[in-house]
Each structure stands twice: as C-alpha cells, then as structure tokens.
Design a protein around this motif. Structure first.
Motif, PDB file in Angstrom:
ATOM      1  N   ALA A 124      41.049  41.317  35.066  1.00 45.95           N
ATOM      2  CA  ALA A 124      42.608  41.424  34.175  1.00 45.95           C
ATOM      3  C   ALA A 124      42.643  42.928  33.529  1.00 45.95           C
ATOM      4  O   ALA A 124      43.647  43.264  33.394  1.00 45.95           O
ATOM      5  N   GLU A 125      41.463  43.700  33.356  1.00 52.00           N
ATOM      6  CA  GLU A 125      41.519  44.913  32.533  1.00 52.00           C
ATOM      7  C   GLU A 125      41.445  46.007  33.533  1.00 52.00           C
ATOM      8  O   GLU A 125      41.120  47.328  32.947  1.00 52.00           O
ATOM      9  N   GLY A 126      41.404  45.683  34.824  1.00 44.48           N
ATOM     10  CA  GLY A 126      41.476  46.584  35.609  1.00 44.48           C
ATOM     11  C   GLY A 126      40.244  47.185  36.658  1.00 44.48           C
ATOM     12  O   GLY A 126      39.999  48.253  37.236  1.00 44.48           O
ATOM     13  N   ARG A 127      39.137  46.607  35.860  1.00 48.77           N
ATOM     14  CA  ARG A 127      37.672  46.941  36.495  1.00 48.77           C
ATOM     15  C   ARG A 127      37.245  45.817  37.662  1.00 48.77           C
ATOM     16  O   ARG A 127      37.591  44.954  37.781  1.00 48.77           O
ATOM     17  N   GLU A 128      36.541  46.489  38.584  1.00 48.58           N
ATOM     18  CA  GLU A 128      35.789  45.735  39.582  1.00 48.58           C
ATOM     19  C   GLU A 128      34.843  44.879  39.143  1.00 48.58           C
ATOM     20  O   GLU A 128      34.016  44.969  38.177  1.00 48.58           O
ATOM     21  N   ALA A 129      34.956  43.631  39.835  1.00 54.10           N
ATOM     22  CA  ALA A 129      33.844  42.741  39.364  1.00 54.10           C
ATOM     23  C   ALA A 129      33.470  41.992  40.688  1.00 54.10           C
ATOM     24  O   ALA A 129      34.184  41.932  41.935  1.00 54.10           O
ATOM     25  N   LEU A 130      32.414  41.254  40.672  1.00 51.27           N
ATOM     26  CA  LEU A 130      31.843  40.547  41.698  1.00 51.27           C
ATOM     27  C   LEU A 130      32.519  39.098  41.661  1.00 51.27           C
ATOM     28  O   LEU A 130      32.148  38.435  40.752  1.00 51.27           O
ATOM     29  N   VAL A 131      33.049  38.756  42.827  1.00 60.80           N
ATOM     30  CA  VAL A 131      33.456  37.267  42.859  1.00 60.80           C
ATOM     31  C   VAL A 131      32.882  36.621  44.060  1.00 60.80           C
ATOM     32  O   VAL A 131      32.967  36.918  45.198  1.00 60.80           O
ATOM     33  N   ASP A 132      32.180  35.779  43.912  1.00 61.64           N
ATOM     34  CA  ASP A 132      31.232  35.057  44.993  1.00 61.64           C
ATOM     35  C   ASP A 132      30.420  36.128  45.791  1.00 61.64           C
ATOM     36  O   ASP A 132      30.665  35.804  47.001  1.00 61.64           O
ATOM     37  N   GLY A 133      29.881  36.977  45.087  1.00 62.97           N
ATOM     38  CA  GLY A 133      29.085  38.123  45.655  1.00 62.97           C
ATOM     39  C   GLY A 133      29.880  39.269  46.259  1.00 62.97           C
ATOM     40  O   GLY A 133      29.271  40.287  46.991  1.00 62.97           O
ATOM     41  N   ASN A 134      31.218  39.110  46.266  1.00 59.83           N
ATOM     42  CA  ASN A 134      32.321  39.978  46.739  1.00 59.83           C
ATOM     43  C   ASN A 134      32.888  41.146  45.920  1.00 59.83           C
ATOM     44  O   ASN A 134      33.408  40.489  44.778  1.00 59.83           O
ATOM     45  N   PRO A 135      32.687  42.393  46.060  1.00 59.47           N
ATOM     46  CA  PRO A 135      33.346  43.389  44.967  1.00 59.47           C
ATOM     47  C   PRO A 135      34.781  43.283  45.061  1.00 59.47           C
ATOM     48  O   PRO A 135      35.288  43.529  46.435  1.00 59.47           O
ATOM     49  N   ILE A 136      35.601  43.003  43.795  1.00 62.91           N
ATOM     50  CA  ILE A 136      36.813  42.958  43.931  1.00 62.91           C
ATOM     51  C   ILE A 136      37.577  43.758  42.867  1.00 62.91           C
ATOM     52  O   ILE A 136      36.952  43.582  41.440  1.00 62.91           O
ATOM     53  N   LYS A 137      38.784  44.518  43.119  1.00 61.69           N
ATOM     54  CA  LYS A 137      39.486  45.180  42.045  1.00 61.69           C
ATOM     55  C   LYS A 137      40.687  44.982  42.434  1.00 61.69           C
ATOM     56  O   LYS A 137      41.256  45.214  43.566  1.00 61.69           O
ATOM     57  N   ILE A 138      41.396  44.634  41.353  1.00 62.66           N
ATOM     58  CA  ILE A 138      42.950  44.525  41.632  1.00 62.66           C
ATOM     59  C   ILE A 138      43.811  45.674  41.531  1.00 62.66           C
ATOM     60  O   ILE A 138      43.718  46.318  40.307  1.00 62.66           O
ATOM     61  N   PRO A 139      44.167  46.336  42.689  1.00 61.14           N
ATOM     62  CA  PRO A 139      44.630  47.724  42.463  1.00 61.14           C
ATOM     63  C   PRO A 139      45.832  48.139  41.676  1.00 61.14           C
ATOM     64  O   PRO A 139      46.104  49.253  41.282  1.00 61.14           O
ATOM     65  N   TRP A 140      46.679  47.218  41.499  1.00 56.48           N
ATOM     66  CA  TRP A 140      47.829  47.445  40.851  1.00 56.48           C
ATOM     67  C   TRP A 140      47.484  47.549  38.946  1.00 56.48           C
ATOM     68  O   TRP A 140      48.661  47.876  38.595  1.00 56.48           O
ATOM     69  N   ILE A 141      46.617  47.001  38.846  1.00 55.83           N
ATOM     70  CA  ILE A 141      46.384  47.213  37.242  1.00 55.83           C
ATOM     71  C   ILE A 141      46.057  48.419  36.849  1.00 55.83           C
ATOM     72  O   ILE A 141      44.796  48.643  37.446  1.00 55.83           O
TER      73      ILE A 141
END
Length: 338
Positions: A124-141
């Motif tokens: 939610a603050e725009g950083r990358e995080a692991l979700v179920d072992g997959n790196p995710i970053k929400i690009p529009w934040i």
C-alpha cells in the motif's frame, strides 16, 4: 485524546454515512466499521462515500483480517482510497472472528497475520513484497501512508502487535486490563528495538450516556451494551482453550466470566439484546464499557488517557446512537481535552 466512532455496516448505507458525518461535526477524528462480508454490507464500498462526505475523518475497519481478501487486493483498496481522498485510511486488522467463523473457517494464525501486516503495509505504500512467494509491486502507487493497527488480547498476540503494528487496538475499556496489555505491547516493542511510544494505543468499547445514575437508568444502559461482553467472550474463550482456565499468561479478571458461556450465535453479533450474552454479568459490562452520566464517562476516559491511550473508539450499537454522538461532542470530548 482522539475519538472514533465504530458502526456496523447495516443497510441502508446512507445511515452509516450520515452517522459518520454527524461524528465529524461533533469532533470525532476517526470512523470505524466492522468487516464481516456475510453479516453486513461490504465496508470498503461505503468508505468511499464516507470519505467523499467528510473533510478530515480517518476511516478503517475494526477489524479486517488476512483471510477474506487476498493481501494485494486489500493493499490496493486502501491505496486507492488514499489516492482519492488524501491518506485518510487506517488498516485495523486481527486474526478474524465473525468474518472467518461465519464462513466456516477458523481464524488466521498469528504467523499469517504478522506476515500479512508487513505485506499489506509495504504494498500500500508502494514497496515490493512477497505474496505467496512471488515478488509483487503495485506500479501506480507513487507514495502513500497506511498505518496498520492490530487488535489483540492474548500474550502472543500482544507481543506480535508490539513487534510489528503501528497501533494497538484493545476492545475493552477496563483500566486494569488496559494497563496490563499496553505494558505487554510496549515491552515487546522495546525488545524488538522499536520505540514503544510510537505505537498508537486505541481502546474501543460501547458508551451509553444516561441522564443520571439511578438503578433504572444504569440497568437500561447495561442491557443495551451487554452484547459487548459476549463479543469479547469469543476471544477470551479462545485464550482459555489455549492457555487454560487458570494461567498466569492471562489475567483472571479477563477469563473468569466466560465459565458460564454456553455458545454464541453470530446472527446477533454486536447487537443490543443478543440472546447469546445472558452469561455476561453486570460487573463485566460496567468494567468493559462506559456507562452512566457524563461525569462518569469523563472520569474513565481520563484514567485511560493517563495510562497512555491515544484514542477512544466508541461502539455505537444501541438505541441512543445520535444522542450519544451529540453528547460526546457537546460535553465529553471538550471535558476530556479541554
């Protein structure tokens, strides 16, 4: 001390929005709702309208959980509201009681809750995080701020709140238990190398203002708020099953009253007149809630403030919702903060 209003998202949603607007006019700075998709309407849809119809009110669930929505969806929803209305949300979160059990699932583990708190905040603050072992970053934040406040009662949950949460939500207003639990959260924060004073402490409980302290007036107030002892009793029953009836891990003052608890019907959850809460004695209602004339509310709130409580969040599920909001705005809030 800040003040918050806690509501269920019963239809019509327009009534929830109206009460939140009324709360802001009366000096409340936070608006909270339950989050249980089967029992009530979807809160995040309603949050958008609350934020659009208020200027400064901060909004959030009391509380959401890691199991009913995927973590990236939760993070994106908060971030969208913050982008639209200017960082006015708070993520209140816990293991999940009604939302999970009504759907036939067990509450989430503390390990899962702790992981979810980190992931939801980071995304939610725009950083990358692991979700179920997959790196995710929400690009529009691009930038954002999402405080994550955790609800807890037991020793392991209190320790987790101290290690990871930006705020601690305690759903009862007993000064003795508040002091015990706040101390446990702050100790855990210190041991984790965090500043314990940086954790926001929020006490949430029903409040019912009476015209006087006559037996009849107090009896009516207790009956309107007895449901809360049953709601808290669900969590206490979990603690008893985990730690035993007599354990130095949990105060006897918290566990004693659930001996007479026979079961719980979630169809009446959080409602005045809940038939599943007949086991809750008057003493527990008095200790856990704020009842009586204005002076009694002010005195108890000052005691809580002196224990380090930063916010009192008022559960307004009874037959005097508008009157309670107005009385707090006119008399209680100015007396506490004046």
């Amino acid at each position: 001390m800040d003040f918050g209003l806690v509501l269920q998202t019963d239809p019509p949603a327009s009534a929830v929005i109206s009460l939140m607007k009324r709360a802001e006019r009366n000096g409340f700075r936070y608006g909270w709702t339950f989050d249980s998709a089967v029992l009530w309407q979807e809160p995040f849809v309603i949050y958008s309208q609350i934020l659009a119809n208020t200027r400064k009110l901060h909004i959030g669930p009391m509380v959401t959980n890691p199991g009913t929505r995927t973590w990236e969806v939760t993070a994106s929803t908060f971030a969208t509201l913050n982008d639209m209305y200017g960082n006015r949300t708070v993520c209140g979160i816990g293991r999940g009681d009604s939302a999970m059990r009504v759907a036939g699932r067990a509450p989430n583990t503390l390990a899962r809750l702790g992981e979810a708190m980190d992931v939801i905040r980071d995304l939610a603050e725009g950083r990358e995080a692991l979700v179920d072992g997959n790196p995710i970053k929400i690009p529009w934040i691009r930038e954002g701020r999402l405080p994550v406040w955790m609800a807890a009662y037991g020793p392991k949950a209190l320790a987790l709140a101290g290690r990871k949460a930006d705020g601690f939500i305690l759903q009862l207003a007993d000064p003795y238990l508040t002091e015990w639990m706040v101390k446990a959260v702050r100790q855990a924060a210190t041991e984790a190398g965090r500043d314990p004073d940086a954790i926001t402490i929020c006490v949430a409980a029903p409040a019912y203002v009476t015209a006087d302290d006559s037996p009849a007036a107090l009896a009516h107030a207790r009956d309107q708020c007895r449901w809360f002892g049953g709601m808290v009793g669900n969590h206490v029953a979990d603690l008893v099953s985990r730690y035993g009836e007599h354990s130095d891990m949990v105060p006897e003052e918290l566990t004693e009253y659930v001996k007479a608890r026979q079961g719980y019907d979630y169809s009446h959850h959080g409602r005045a007149g809940n038939p599943s809460t007949d086991f809750v004695p008057d003493e527990i209602v008095d200790r856990f809630c704020l009842l009586g004339p204005v002076d009694a509310h002010v005195d108890k709130l000052r005691r809580l403030r002196d224990l380090g409580v930063h916010q009192f969040a008022l559960y307004d599920m009874h037959d005097a919702r508008e009157a309670t909001i107005d009385t707090y705005g006119e008399h209680v809030i100015p007396a506490v903060n004046g």
